[in-house]
Scaffold this motif. Structure first.
Motif, short mmCIF file in Angstrom:
data_model
loop_
_atom_site.label_atom_id
_atom_site.label_comp_id
_atom_site.label_asym_id
_atom_site.label_seq_id
_atom_site.Cartn_x
_atom_site.Cartn_y
_atom_site.Cartn_z
N CYS A 120 -32.81 14.12 -29.24
CA CYS A 120 -34.24 13.91 -28.98
C CYS A 120 -34.53 14.18 -27.51
N ILE A 176 -40.31 13.46 -26.21
CA ILE A 176 -40.56 12.72 -27.46
C ILE A 176 -40.44 11.23 -27.22
N CYS A 223 -43.38 8.52 -27.87
CA CYS A 223 -43.19 7.33 -28.71
C CYS A 223 -43.49 6.05 -27.94
N GLU A 224 -43.12 6.02 -26.66
CA GLU A 224 -43.44 4.85 -25.84
C GLU A 224 -44.95 4.67 -25.71
N GLU A 261 -47.15 5.73 -27.87
CA GLU A 261 -47.62 5.32 -29.20
C GLU A 261 -47.43 3.81 -29.40
N VAL A 262 -46.30 3.27 -28.96
CA VAL A 262 -46.05 1.83 -29.08
C VAL A 262 -47.04 1.06 -28.22
N SER A 264 -44.42 2.30 -35.33
CA SER A 264 -44.31 2.98 -34.03
C SER A 264 -43.05 2.51 -33.29
N ARG A 288 -40.17 4.41 -34.80
CA ARG A 288 -40.12 5.80 -34.29
C ARG A 288 -39.55 5.83 -32.88
N LEU A 289 -39.94 4.86 -32.05
CA LEU A 289 -39.38 4.79 -30.70
C LEU A 289 -37.88 4.50 -30.75
N TRP A 301 -35.82 5.27 -33.12
CA TRP A 301 -35.18 6.52 -33.57
C TRP A 301 -35.03 7.47 -32.39
N ALA A 302 -36.10 7.65 -31.64
CA ALA A 302 -36.07 8.58 -30.50
C ALA A 302 -35.05 8.12 -29.46
#
Length: 167
Positions: free
Chosen positions: A25, A29, A33-34, A36-37, A52, A55-56, A58-59
């Motif tokens: 990643c 990305i 994601c950060e 988005e959180v 979210s 997803r963070l 995962w990234a």
């Protein structure tokens, strides 16, 4: 000439580095994601926040940056107790296993992968990760044996050389 060198050393480099198929990643990305959180904490539902955060996580565990991987592991460990379904628990265990794999803790990664497979025995991602872990452990063992044999050879060579000089 370069092609012949690559032909000879290519498999050796691949063997040493490992050839796992786990995705990496990019830092962009992770930053996305950060963000988005951060946005989800201000007005989204709990489900939106959790998605979210996943997803963070995962990234982070798929990042090439070791500090990101450690952050992802910490986030997942903190949220594992809050898993409301076996599916969520399986996902978090898998991501934790990826994080430990990326950080070189192969035995811990294998334990978590086995826990995933207890929940879903035919889950291909977990089976693939388990194979990558076992391959890596085998490769590390072969490399360790090789280093040991080289060390023994050098010591034996030194002893023989010193004996020859004395005569």
């Amino acid at each position: 000439m370069e092609a012949k060198i690559n032909q000879f050393f290519g498999p050796i480099v691949t063997f040493i580095n490992g050839g796992d198929q786990l995705p990496w990643c990019s830092p962009d990305i992770v930053v996305g994601c950060e963000k988005e959180v951060a946005d989800a904490t201000t007005g989204a539902s709990d489900e939106g926040k959790n998605e979210s955060i996943m997803r963070l996580s995962w990234a982070l565990v798929h990042s090439k940056q070791p500090q990101d991987v450690q952050r992802g592991i910490a986030m997942l460990q903190a949220s594992l107790a809050n898993s409301s379904s076996p599916l969520q628990q399986r996902e978090k265990l898998y991501l934790l296993a990826v994080g430990f794999y990326r950080s070189g803790e192969y035995s811990r990664s294998r334990e978590l992968t086995d826990q995933c497979l207890e929940i879903a025995p035919d889950w291909r991602q977990a089976l693939s990760l388990k194979k990558a872990i076992e391959d890596r452990i085998t490769k590390d063992g072969v490399i360790g044996i090789g280093i040991t044999l080289i060390t023994i050879g050098l010591i034996a060579g030194g002893i023989v050389a010193s004996l020859v000089r004395r005569k």
